[in-house]
Write an enzyme that holds these catalytic residues in place. Structure first.
Site, PDB file in Angstrom:
ATOM      1  N   HIS A 264       0.666  -1.229   0.138  1.00  0.00           N
ATOM      2  CA  HIS A 264       0.031   0.044  -0.337  1.00  0.00           C
ATOM      3  C   HIS A 264       1.049   1.544   0.159  1.00  0.00           C
ATOM      4  CE1 HIS A 264      -3.587   2.376   1.324  1.00  0.00           C
ATOM      5  NE2 HIS A 264      -3.114   2.803   1.600  1.00  0.00           N
ATOM      6  N   GLU A 265       1.758   1.290   1.062  1.00  0.00           N
ATOM      7  CA  GLU A 265       2.809   2.648   0.556  1.00  0.00           C
ATOM      8  C   GLU A 265       3.560   2.606  -0.165  1.00  0.00           C
ATOM      9  OE1 GLU A 265       1.573   4.523   2.823  1.00  0.00           O
ATOM     10  OE2 GLU A 265       0.022   3.598   4.241  1.00  0.00           O
ATOM     11  N   GLU A 294      -5.007   7.960  -2.971  1.00  0.00           N
ATOM     12  CA  GLU A 294      -5.057   6.261  -2.568  1.00  0.00           C
ATOM     13  C   GLU A 294      -5.041   5.919  -3.154  1.00  0.00           C
ATOM     14  OE1 GLU A 294      -4.843   5.423   0.491  1.00  0.00           O
ATOM     15  OE2 GLU A 294      -3.967   7.928   1.453  1.00  0.00           O
TER      16      GLU A 294
END
Length: 499
Positions: A264-265, A294
């Site tokens: 995700h990061e 996002e």
């Protein structure tokens, strides 16, 4: 004033802004990852002064005259300079309304709030956090009035994170999700659940750290320009496209928590690393909105990271890192396990299907806090009631309830809807990407380069030189349509659960 002189002044102004922002980024990163727990006071003084200096640098009459001069001559400017003027004027009109002392005080408050939140979460002590949350809400209400006095306060805050978004649009968006996803969730809940016991046990943290390195390499993250650290709540921060930092949190009994956190990061990091060099040290560097940002992190985490081709390619690495723990597990079993639907307490560990419900809880609470319909002290009870209503789970304590996220302690009210929007944006991007790129062939070989190259061309390189709507249409090939998201989830989970 000559136009060339004004353009040079504009460049110098932005480089000085960058210097203040860089210093604040590094201090904030240090606070979350390395600084001893008792060091908040001195850092707060430094951050307050830096914020005040940045405010004085930008929100003054001379800068207003410079921007007005350039705006009057915008037809003579090249595209990027004209965009810089547009974005800086937008920021100037907002920031110049905020008194410098309030801007500095808020910066110090957020630093203090972060330290208070960390202790409160560990000690399950919401009453300790309540006073700073009260102050943060109060400041956000006040700042919303400065940003745009003609808008409802929460709409003004939403516009800071996702330009053009307002409560009416979000209410429609979440209504669409409820109508399509709640019946699907009910069908899934009635079906047999896949076995995921092999995902839980003992997974040495040192091996998890090594897995993080494996994942960053697989994603194509340049380790000379992208670091990784550990913190309570994972996040990504960046100074420029040559200096991006991601963080994660390791749980010895659950390797997938950090694994998906890193992916995700890493998606956020790839966005920032991919911004064009010519945009650096200007207001156009960095992601254009939190929803678009996002979309990248959740695209890599869920659409790619939880896909069967990716997991089958990754499985040999997992077996190498955790010998004996995944014996007898094949790609199909791993795919079903990591996509198991289970209404739960923790947002960052939620499955794709229930994730938007976690966001709706926060959205409903934020709206009421900013509207003055709820006070900080009411948050735990409201949170617990909404989790029971939306997810059917009982919240045992505030540590796993309303204290789980760092966003409010960071002053970010209006941010949470970006997660659900980003998930929806990503699903629509996928459909367009699949028309142009062999997405799953490359992913199945463990090669994400085509995926990243496509996203870099459509999204990353543009930074903030295009508007959020322009970036979205560039990547999706059409205006935003949330039914791509609901269709994606329906297709995926109907197949997984044999519906």
């Amino acid at each position: 004033m000559q136009l060339s002189d004004a353009i040079q002044q504009l460049s110098q102004l932005q480089r000085r802004q960058y210097a203040y922002q860089h210093a604040q980024v590094i201090l904030t990163l240090d606070a979350a990852t390395a600084a001893p727990s008792g060091t908040a006071e001195g850092r707060g003084v430094a951050l307050g002064i830096l914020a005040g200096e940045e405010h004085r640098l930008f929100a003054n009459e001379e800068v207003g005259k410079l921007l007005a001069f350039l705006d009057e001559r915008k037809e003579e400017l090249d595209f990027l300079t004209r965009r810089q003027v547009e974005e800086l004027l937008r920021a100037y009109r907002k920031l110049s309304r905020i008194p410098a002392e309030e801007y500095m005080a808020f910066s110090q408050l957020v630093n203090e709030a972060d330290a208070v939140w960390r202790r409160a979460k560990v000690e399950n002590d919401f009453p300790a956090f309540r006073p700073v949350l009260d102050q943060i809400v109060s400041y956000n209400r006040k700042f919303a009035g400065y940003y745009d006095p003609d808008k409802a306060p929460y709409d003004a805050l939403l516009d800071e994170y996702e330009r053009g978004m307002d409560t009416a649009a979000l209410d429609r968006f979440f209504s669409t999700l409820r109508e399509r996803l709640v019946p699907l969730l009910q069908k899934v809940a009635a079906a047999p659940r896949p076995d995921d016991r092999f995902l839980h046990g003992s997974f040495p943290v040192e091996e998890q750290r090594a897995l993080s390195e494996d994942l960053m390499e697989r994603m194509g993250l340049d380790r000379e320009h992208c670091g990784i650290a550990e913190t309570e709540h994972p996040f990504t921060t960046n100074a420029n496209n040559k200096d991006v930092r991601i963080t994660t949190h390791y749980y010895p009994d659950n390797f997938t928590s950090s694994m998906f956190s890193v992916i995700h990061e890493g998606g956020h990091a790839l966005y920032e690393l991919g911004v064009a060099d010519e945009l650096q040290y200007t207001c156009l560097a960095g992601g254009v909105s939190m929803g678009i940002h996002e979309s990248q992190s959740r695209f890599y985490e869920n659409i790619i990271g939880r896909s069967r081709p990716f997991l089958e390619a990754l499985l040999p690495t997992l077996k190498k890192r955790f010998p004996g723990r995944l014996d007898g597990v094949d790609g199909a079993m791993l795919y079903r396990a990591v996509n198991r639907v289970e209404p739960s307490l923790i947002r960052i560990e939620a499955d794709e299907l229930t994730y938007p419900l976690h966001i709706m809880v926060r959205y409903e609470i934020e709206k009421k806090l900013i509207a003055g319909e709820m006070e900080a002290g009411d948050v735990p009870a409201a949170w617990n009631a909404l989790y029971q209503e939306y997810l059917g789970v009982e919240v045992p304590d505030d540590r796993r309830g309303c204290l789980q996220d760092s966003h409010w302690s960071g002053g970010s009210i209006g941010y949470f809807p970006s997660y659900a929007l980003g998930s929806a944006y990503g699903a629509q991007m996928l459909r367009n990407m699949e028309r142009e790129v062999d997405v799953w062939g490359g992913v199945g070989r463990g090669d994400l380069s085509q995926v990243t190259a496509w996203l870099r061309e459509k999204i990353h390189r543009h930074g903030s030189s295009l508007t959020p709507a322009q970036v979205l249409e560039n990547a999706c090939g059409a205006p935003f349509d949330p039914t791509y998201y609901t269709d994606y989830l329906t297709e995926k989970y109907s197949a997984l659960y044999g519906l």
